[in-house]
Design a protein around this motif. Sequence first.
Motif: not given
Lengths: 214, 281
Positions: A50, A58, B65-67, B97, B100-101, B104-105, B124-127, B130
């Motif tokens: 991913f 992106e 955070d997924i956790g 990231v 972002r995941a 998206l979900a 989207g994702l801004i890389p 900071e």
Amino acid sequence: MSGLFGDGPAEVVGTWVAALVTLVVLGSMLGERRVFGWSQHLLAGLATGFLALVAIREVIAPRLVEPLAADPGGRPELWGGVALVAAAAAAPWLPRRITAVPTSVAIGALAAFALAGAVVGTLLPQLGAAIARPGGGLGATAVGVIGAVVTGLVLIGFVHGVPRGRILTSAAAVGRWLLIVGIGAWLGYLVLSRLILLLDRIGFLLGDWLGLVP
Amino acid sequence: MSERRVSWALLGPGLLVVVLGAAWLLPELPALGLEASDDGAPAGMGATFDELGPDPLVLVGFDADIGTYAEVRPTVRTVMADLLARDARIAFVSLTVEGRAVALAEQARLERAEANANRLLDLGLIPGAEAGLVDLTKGIRPGENPTAQAFAREVAATGIAAFDAIVVVGGNDLGPRSWIEQVAPRIEPVPIVAITPSVLLPEVLPYVASGQLAALLGTPRDGAAYRATAEVGPLERLVEPGGPRPLPVLIGLLVALGVMGQALVVRLIGATRSLGDRDDA
């Protein structure tokens, strides 16, 4: 429930896979570690895939390749970015003086933004708010004073390598204990968050998978 | 370790999962309801949304955070439904990231629930962590958004100044603190509100006290109280029914306290015994 899966065939398969992997992870608590290890590999592989997908779709494609392809001379700074990425990617084969440049730029930029932001966005406004509390009564003042004292003691707890007197040594010891108490309190919040994650997984198994909970 | 202790170490966690599962299946007890929050957090969120003008534009910094996302997920969904019920247009942006995941979900879920696609914009994702946040204040480049083209054009033309409020879904490295440090000083004042898991509470509470955060939903109790008061009308389908059930949470916390207390008591007993042995010697 989680609602992250729909009703189509692919989503049903997704629910089953998620349920089985959840059972595998929960099974590791009962000592079954081999299958759990495979599930860890699955997670690491999916996360890496991913990450690569997001980085290409992106970031690299729209922000680097497409602008350079559209106007190679119009954005010279992007060529600098390409050079830094190339130096980082070829780190195993290039001299250290060259490979240190992208790392230094990344760390320096990160530190500059983080430090400036911390001072302008947190330190000064928080100091201001602690000093001037509009409408704050005696209780608010007491809380502010206690906060200042605790902050000072914890900071003293970090002092190392200098000669200390008895008072400073005692203050440092108290500061370290206050730090431990603070970390313990934070751990309590972490336990709550992780417990709710466990309950969410149990709810997923009972609801989304088995349909026992509407 | 004795055989009995090994058995407990293996069976204990499994037993806990079974007990928590059983508690999950029991009907909810009104006495344990979390909705009765009286600290003003839910009201603060509602009041902030009330002050937005008609057809507001809201930027959602989605870096969960997924956790810890399970804790805030029902509240995040209710906030999205609440905003859409107020005719808001919502743009999603992530800086991590992992965030972002999750974003998206959640956008896929909104799409499945047939939320008005013209009101949802994916930035989207801004890389750049900071630096990416700072870049966001300089200009926004929406990608291809076939369903929300007018919204995308408006954001591309005006940048971050187009937005009337910022909602930060925290949990990951770049949460409310980063937005307050990097974005707030660089833009015209807009209310920033946050939804965070409990673990971030010590970090973000000072920003509420200083007024840098207009509102915060930072505990399961705040979230439950907000969900109980939010009026989303026909968009009820976007809301997640229920949330963390109080009874299993209570049981789990009691078990956690018991485990920690048991460890402390064992150490105290050991220290007392060694002192006694020393006295005897």
